[in-house]
Design an enzyme around this catalytic site. Structure first.
Site, PDB file in Angstrom:
ATOM      1  N   PHE A  66      18.979 -15.804  -3.947  1.00 20.18           N
ATOM      2  CA  PHE A  66      18.945 -15.791  -2.532  1.00 20.18           C
ATOM      3  C   PHE A  66      19.683 -14.331  -2.284  1.00 20.18           C
ATOM      4  CE2 PHE A  66      21.214 -16.074   1.526  1.00 20.18           C
ATOM      5  CZ  PHE A  66      20.169 -16.015   2.295  1.00 20.18           C
ATOM      6  N   ASP A  98      28.013 -18.097  -8.948  1.00 18.92           N
ATOM      7  CA  ASP A  98      27.648 -18.520  -7.463  1.00 18.92           C
ATOM      8  C   ASP A  98      26.829 -19.798  -7.582  1.00 18.92           C
ATOM      9  OD1 ASP A  98      26.071 -18.950  -4.892  1.00 18.92           O
ATOM     10  OD2 ASP A  98      25.190 -16.879  -4.997  1.00 18.92           O
ATOM     11  N   HIS A 126      23.959 -23.958  -5.077  1.00 17.02           N
ATOM     12  CA  HIS A 126      22.997 -24.880  -5.155  1.00 17.02           C
ATOM     13  C   HIS A 126      23.653 -26.071  -6.147  1.00 17.02           C
ATOM     14  CE1 HIS A 126      19.353 -21.859  -5.095  1.00 17.02           C
ATOM     15  NE2 HIS A 126      20.220 -21.905  -4.285  1.00 17.02           N
ATOM     16  N   GLN A 175      26.139 -24.352   3.830  1.00 19.00           N
ATOM     17  CA  GLN A 175      25.149 -24.049   5.129  1.00 19.00           C
ATOM     18  C   GLN A 175      24.142 -25.380   4.985  1.00 19.00           C
ATOM     19  OE1 GLN A 175      21.762 -23.454   3.736  1.00 19.00           O
ATOM     20  NE2 GLN A 175      20.963 -23.115   5.736  1.00 19.00           N
ATOM     21  N   LYS A 178      22.353 -27.046   2.282  1.00 23.48           N
ATOM     22  CA  LYS A 178      22.880 -27.388   0.934  1.00 23.48           C
ATOM     23  C   LYS A 178      23.276 -28.889   0.656  1.00 23.48           C
ATOM     24  CE  LYS A 178      22.213 -23.049   0.051  1.00 23.48           C
ATOM     25  NZ  LYS A 178      23.025 -21.744   0.165  1.00 23.48           N
ATOM     26  N   ARG A 220      47.190 -11.836   5.287  1.00 19.37           N
ATOM     27  CA  ARG A 220      48.747 -12.593   5.317  1.00 19.37           C
ATOM     28  C   ARG A 220      48.811 -13.180   4.171  1.00 19.37           C
ATOM     29  NH1 ARG A 220      46.118 -14.593  10.602  1.00 19.37           N
ATOM     30  NH2 ARG A 220      47.181 -13.534  12.421  1.00 19.37           N
ATOM     31  N   TYR A 249      52.584 -11.975  11.736  1.00 19.89           N
ATOM     32  CA  TYR A 249      52.028 -10.472  11.988  1.00 19.89           C
ATOM     33  C   TYR A 249      52.308  -9.480  10.500  1.00 19.89           C
ATOM     34  CZ  TYR A 249      50.642 -12.073  16.373  1.00 19.89           C
ATOM     35  OH  TYR A 249      49.932 -12.921  17.324  1.00 19.89           O
ATOM     36  N   ARG A 255      38.008 -17.532   8.078  1.00 23.74           N
ATOM     37  CA  ARG A 255      38.714 -19.140   8.440  1.00 23.74           C
ATOM     38  C   ARG A 255      37.709 -20.059   8.647  1.00 23.74           C
ATOM     39  NH1 ARG A 255      42.769 -15.996  10.747  1.00 23.74           N
ATOM     40  NH2 ARG A 255      42.150 -16.613  12.753  1.00 23.74           N
TER      41      ARG A 255
HETATM   42  C1  LIG Z   1      23.008 -20.328   0.309  1.00 26.86           C
HETATM   43  C2  LIG Z   1      23.477 -19.407  -0.684  1.00 26.86           C
HETATM   44  C3  LIG Z   1      24.134 -18.376  -0.370  1.00 26.86           C
HETATM   45  C4  LIG Z   1      24.868 -17.861   0.888  1.00 26.86           C
HETATM   46  O1  LIG Z   1      25.223 -19.146   1.562  1.00 26.86           O
HETATM   47  P1  LIG Z   1      25.572 -19.134   3.292  1.00 26.86           P
HETATM   48  O2  LIG Z   1      26.485 -20.121   3.191  1.00 26.86           O
HETATM   49  O3  LIG Z   1      24.257 -19.399   3.676  1.00 26.86           O
HETATM   50  O4  LIG Z   1      26.124 -17.683   3.371  1.00 26.86           O
HETATM   51  C5  LIG Z   1      24.457 -17.590  -1.479  1.00 26.86           C
HETATM   52  N1  LIG Z   1      23.775 -17.877  -2.898  1.00 26.86           N
HETATM   53  C6  LIG Z   1      23.101 -18.598  -2.995  1.00 26.86           C
HETATM   54  C7  LIG Z   1      22.124 -18.750  -4.563  1.00 26.86           C
HETATM   55  C8  LIG Z   1      22.577 -19.608  -2.060  1.00 26.86           C
HETATM   56  O5  LIG Z   1      21.451 -20.370  -2.092  1.00 26.86           O
END
Ligand SMILES: *Cc1c(COP(=O)(O)O)cnc(C)c1O
Length: 413
Positions: A97, A168, A171, A194, A197, A226, A233, A243
């Protein structure tokens, strides 16, 4: 029995519904009501995100987890914590992605794209090593569809070349490499929550790491620079507001509680599909590395040799399979073919000589990414939560398309 293809007006092979996603029950309802009535909707004085971080870190067998707004932000924060910046290069698979690469551009650094393997669709370690230059700072592995990239080879390369490894893991919630959960096997790992997922609060993300210094930096970056225990602050480093809200933290705790149970169903159904679909001529399921001892199964991916389907196009096959009631989708296009790269637009994120540097990979051929991008079919993870009968019907739908593929050759596009 009516054996006409559903796309041509026949009865769909699979008439059972796909399990609804996102899944929720009374637990989410109660958790959301509890947050509402607590009036603690913000994570800073709240308890839900903090508790989720502890639970998610434990789940992924990492020392630390930080809950953030989304998976893209998680990558951006991870790279910032590693100190990736202008002039640097980060090696990224061409098959992923866009966020995996756009996060590198967000850091003002260059994502150098490399091909994947032809069977696992994860980054090819030998090609990743060949792409290292004096500017390379890090590599990002993507555990495609939940199958873990070759972490042994990637960790070895990164150690030898003094590079950081980012996982990453968007998945791969719950996936394992040789018996250990992924995410913190490299220097730092990222997750997405997201909606599509394996667990979700609509949006959301997390960073995991075993490294205390990286945790400290990432936590600060996600909260305006922070530091815990310091004045509200007082801002110590560049940061932003990434966040997560307490609503999302509360929902994710419920979702995490169901993750293993759902993964067991996906694993069982994947084994069934592997056995049944690989017996069909022209279908090759994604290879799972034997060292991937547990797979979250974000998607069921298979390669389609359309010559066994009367030469119809992959989009036509997907259309036909959807019509038969089996949800399918196309795959990610190769990143280097996207307008972002081909138009030169990406250069606006770069500075110095890098902004006008020639990057040969932008004009390279990535045959395995092309194979993954244009010749595979994806069944999204909610479809894997069905019963064995649902899986049988998916197999029957594929067989039906094969029987009548010649009829799809004739119809207009
Ligand atoms: C979904 C996804 C992202 C990004 O996640 P978001 O929460 O949509 O920003 C990054 N890398 C891969 C491989 C993804 O499938």
């Amino acid at each position: 029995m009516d054996d006409t293809l559903a796309l041509l007006g026949g009865t769909p092979a699979k008439n059972t519904p796909i399990p609804e996603w996102p899944y929720y029950d009374e637990r989410e309802r109660q958790a959301l009501m509890d947050v509402l009535e607590s009036r603690l909707w913000w994570r800073t004085p709240g308890t839900q995100c903090l508790a989720f971080e502890g639970e998610f870190a434990r789940y992924q067998q990492a020392n630390y987890a930080i809950a953030v707004t989304n998976g893209t932000a998680a990558l951006e924060i991870a790279l910032a914590a590693l100190g990736v910046g202008p002039g640097d290069e980060v090696i990224v698979p061409d098959f992923t992605f866009v966020a995996t690469a756009s996060a590198v551009l967000a850091a003002g650094a260059m994502p150098v794209l490399v091909d994947c393997t032809p069977d696992t669709y994860c980054i090819d370690p030998a090609l990743a090593e060949a792409a290292i230059t004096s500017r390379t700072r890090a590599m990002i592995a993507v555990h495609m569809g939940g199958n873990v990239a070759d972490l042994d080879a990637l960790l070895d390369i990164c150690r030898r070349h003094k590079l950081y490894l980012v996982e990453d893991s968007s998945h791969a919630h719950g996936s394992e490499w040789k018996g250990r959960k992924i995410g913190a096997l490299g220097d730092i790992g990222t997750f997405s929550f997201q909606s599509s997922k394996l667990m979700t609060a609509g949006e959301g993300g997390a960073i995991v790491t075993d490294n205390q210094e990286l945790e400290r930096k990432a936590r600060s970056i996600h909260d305006c620079g922070r530091l815990p225990g310091e004045w509200f602050y007082a801002h110590f480093m560049y940061g932003s507001n990434y966040r997560l809200s307490e609503w999302q933290g509360a929902v994710l705790r419920c979702q995490l509680g169901r993750a293993d149970e759902q993964r067991a169903i996906r694993t069982r159904n994947t084994a069934f599909l592997n056995q049944q679909l690989s017996a069909i001529e022209g279908i090759t399921p994604q290879k799972q590395d034997a060292r991937c001892t547990c797979n979250g199964h974000y998607a069921y991916i298979f390669h389609l040799d359309t010559s066994a389907f009367a030469g119809i196009s992959v989009p036509r096959f997907i259309e036909a399979l959807n019509a038969e009631g089996a949800p399918t989708q196309a795959s990610y296009p190769p990143l280097h073919e996207m307008a972002l790269f081909q138009s030169g637009e990406f250069r606006r994120r770069l500075s110095g000589e890098q902004a006008s540097q020639k990057f040969p990979f932008l004009h390279a051929e990535f045959p395995n990414t092309a194979r993954g991008a244009w010749e595979t079919v994806w069944l999204p993870q909610p479809a894997l939560l069905g019963s064995e009968q649902d899986m049988q019907l998916i197999v029957a739908a594929v067989q039906k398309i094969q029987r009548h593929a010649d009829q799809l050759v004739k119809i207009a596009r």
